[in-house]
Scaffold this active site. Structure first.
Site, mmCIF file in Angstrom:
data_model
loop_
_atom_site.group_PDB
_atom_site.id
_atom_site.type_symbol
_atom_site.label_atom_id
_atom_site.label_comp_id
_atom_site.label_asym_id
_atom_site.label_seq_id
_atom_site.Cartn_x
_atom_site.Cartn_y
_atom_site.Cartn_z
ATOM 1 N N GLU A 62 -2.122 -12.677 -8.287
ATOM 2 C CA GLU A 62 -0.749 -12.298 -7.923
ATOM 3 C C GLU A 62 0.171 -13.490 -8.107
ATOM 4 O O GLU A 62 -0.232 -14.640 -7.969
ATOM 5 C CB GLU A 62 -0.700 -11.783 -6.485
ATOM 6 C CG GLU A 62 -1.126 -12.774 -5.413
ATOM 7 C CD GLU A 62 0.006 -13.653 -4.917
ATOM 8 O OE1 GLU A 62 1.164 -13.343 -5.213
ATOM 9 O OE2 GLU A 62 -0.297 -14.642 -4.248
ATOM 10 N N LYS A 63 1.418 -13.220 -8.457
ATOM 11 C CA LYS A 63 2.414 -14.271 -8.654
ATOM 12 C C LYS A 63 3.171 -14.476 -7.344
ATOM 13 O O LYS A 63 4.021 -13.669 -6.978
ATOM 14 C CB LYS A 63 3.374 -13.913 -9.784
ATOM 15 C CG LYS A 63 4.392 -14.995 -10.110
ATOM 16 C CD LYS A 63 5.293 -14.570 -11.250
ATOM 17 C CE LYS A 63 6.307 -15.672 -11.539
ATOM 18 N NZ LYS A 63 7.223 -15.904 -10.387
ATOM 19 N N SER A 64 2.856 -15.555 -6.640
ATOM 20 C CA SER A 64 3.490 -15.819 -5.344
ATOM 21 C C SER A 64 4.972 -16.115 -5.525
ATOM 22 O O SER A 64 5.385 -16.818 -6.450
ATOM 23 C CB SER A 64 2.806 -17.013 -4.666
ATOM 24 O OG SER A 64 1.438 -16.756 -4.457
ATOM 25 N N SER A 196 5.480 -11.440 -3.302
ATOM 26 C CA SER A 196 4.889 -11.524 -4.633
ATOM 27 C C SER A 196 5.765 -10.741 -5.592
ATOM 28 O O SER A 196 6.222 -9.644 -5.260
ATOM 29 C CB SER A 196 3.458 -10.977 -4.628
ATOM 30 O OG SER A 196 2.900 -10.999 -5.925
ATOM 31 N N GLY A 198 4.888 -10.223 -9.083
ATOM 32 C CA GLY A 198 4.232 -9.913 -10.342
ATOM 33 C C GLY A 198 2.833 -10.478 -10.411
ATOM 34 O O GLY A 198 2.162 -10.673 -9.393
#
Length: 379
Positions: A62-64, A196, A198
């Site tokens: 996951e993109k934090s 998140s 993305g």
């Protein structure tokens, strides 16, 4: 402040000589002639990258949604461990009462130095929930877990009083192979304690690259695609006293960085009169000259009858400049070439089949090499 990013903890270093010394230390560690921010920067995800994650092994996480932050592990003149968190604006923060012991030291007395860790500083939704999420690629995963994270966690278990003195926690960001990306959507993201926006895909085999990294890919839903702009406010006119009238909504120009001090006009910010009064009216000039992050919402533009699809997300006080024109072009291309969540999930069987085929081929080649080596020895 509305929409601001997390504040990096620690004592901000203002001594220019100290800052220069830290920059020189980092440059020397990385073999650079002069200092530059060493963090890898991902490229935007499009149809080409959808094919790429099938043709090559990638991790996905996951993109934090936080602030990019690196940690320098070093020591002072008294050989005491010191940790500095630093960002893209070259702000260095000294973090006290924080230690990363070396591996295999049962007493956790000796600490790592001459080490740089890449991460994202986020705010978890719990009491005292600041944390640094660690991002690394395959070549560094085993080292990171065994030589950095585990000794640190072992120290906290043995000396729990030290945990109470820490301003934040250090956590490893969960990585999955790309063909498990559906589990990130279904299991990981819904249970996060922080935002998140993305996914991040990282090549299993590619080395870590400073600056733009073509083997690190960021995927976002269409409405999460964002660009950091510089703002120029143009107020409509003067009042009856001949003074600039700040009571009305200005034209909010979004500027794109061309390098140096140069910016060019891109578009206006999409905001209604009511939104301006509610969110920005108390300090109408505050936004002028600031860096703001804006996301792309064409559907909302039509619903609200806005001039622009670019909507305010948050201030980027962690950045000196907006995104460079090249980055903006990449984001715009990813919007034109957008890959949906459904298209990602639909591709999973092909990604897994290709990964399994590569694994079988690698095992076959490895067995063949072993047989050839054994035959040569017998001869």
């Amino acid at each position: 402040m509305l929409g601001s990013v997390p504040k990096i903890p620690g004592q901000l270093i203002i001594d220019t000589a100290k800052i220069s010394h830290l920059k020189e230390t980092i440059a020397t560690l990385l073999g650079l002639k002069s200092y530059k921010f060493p963090g890898a920067q991902p490229i935007s995800f499009g149809a080409k990258q959808l094919d790429e994650i099938e043709q090559e092994d990638f991790y996905v996480a996951e993109k934090s949604d936080g602030v990019r932050c690196l940690a320098l592990l070093t020591s002072n003149q008294y050989k005491e461990p010191e940790i500095y968190l630093f960002d893209r604006k070259n702000n260095f923060h000294l973090v006290r009462n924080f230690r990363f012991p070396i591996p295999n030291d049962p007493n956790y007395h000796k600490c790592l130095k001459n080490t740089i860790i890449d991460g994202e500083f986020v705010l978890d939704k719990e009491e005292d929930g600041s944390s640094l999420r660690i991002n690394e690629n395959e070549d560094l995963l085993q080292y990171l877990n065994n030589d950095i994270i585990k000794p640190h966690q072992g120290m906290l278990r043995k000396y729990p009083i030290m945990k109470d003195k820490q301003q934040f926690s250090v956590q490893f960001k969960e990585q999955q192979f790309a063909h498990h990306l559906d589990s990130i959507f279904k299991e990981v993201i819904p249970n996060l304690k922080h935002g998140s926006d993305g996914l991040i895909f990282t090549s299993v085999n590619a080395p870590y690259v400073m600056g733009t990294c073509n083997k690190m890919l960021k995927w976002k839903p269409l409405n999460e695609n964002s660009i950091d702009f510089k703002v120029k406010l143009v107020f409509p006119g003067t009042n009856i006293q001949g003074v600039k009238d700040y009571s009305k909504k200005p034209r909010i120009d979004l500027l794109v960085w061309q390098g140096g001090k140069d910016y060019t006009y891109f578009n206006e910010l999409g905001v209604t009169d009511d939104e301006w009064k509610e969110k920005f009216g108390d300090s109408p000039r505050y936004m002028d000259g600031k860096i703001i992050e804006c996301n792309y919402e064409p559907e909302l533009q039509q619903q609200l009858n806005l001039k622009s699809p670019w909507r305010f997300m948050r201030y980027r006080d962690d950045k000196e400049d907006g995104n460079h024109q090249k980055t903006v072009d990449n984001v715009l291309q990813s919007i034109r070439d957008a890959v949906t969540k459904e298209e990602l999930i639909e591709r999973i069987p092909r990604i897994k089949e290709a990964a399994d085929r590569r694994k079988r081929n690698n095992e076959h080649n490895s067995n063949l090499d072993d047989r050839q080596t054994k035959k040569r020895r017998q001869e």
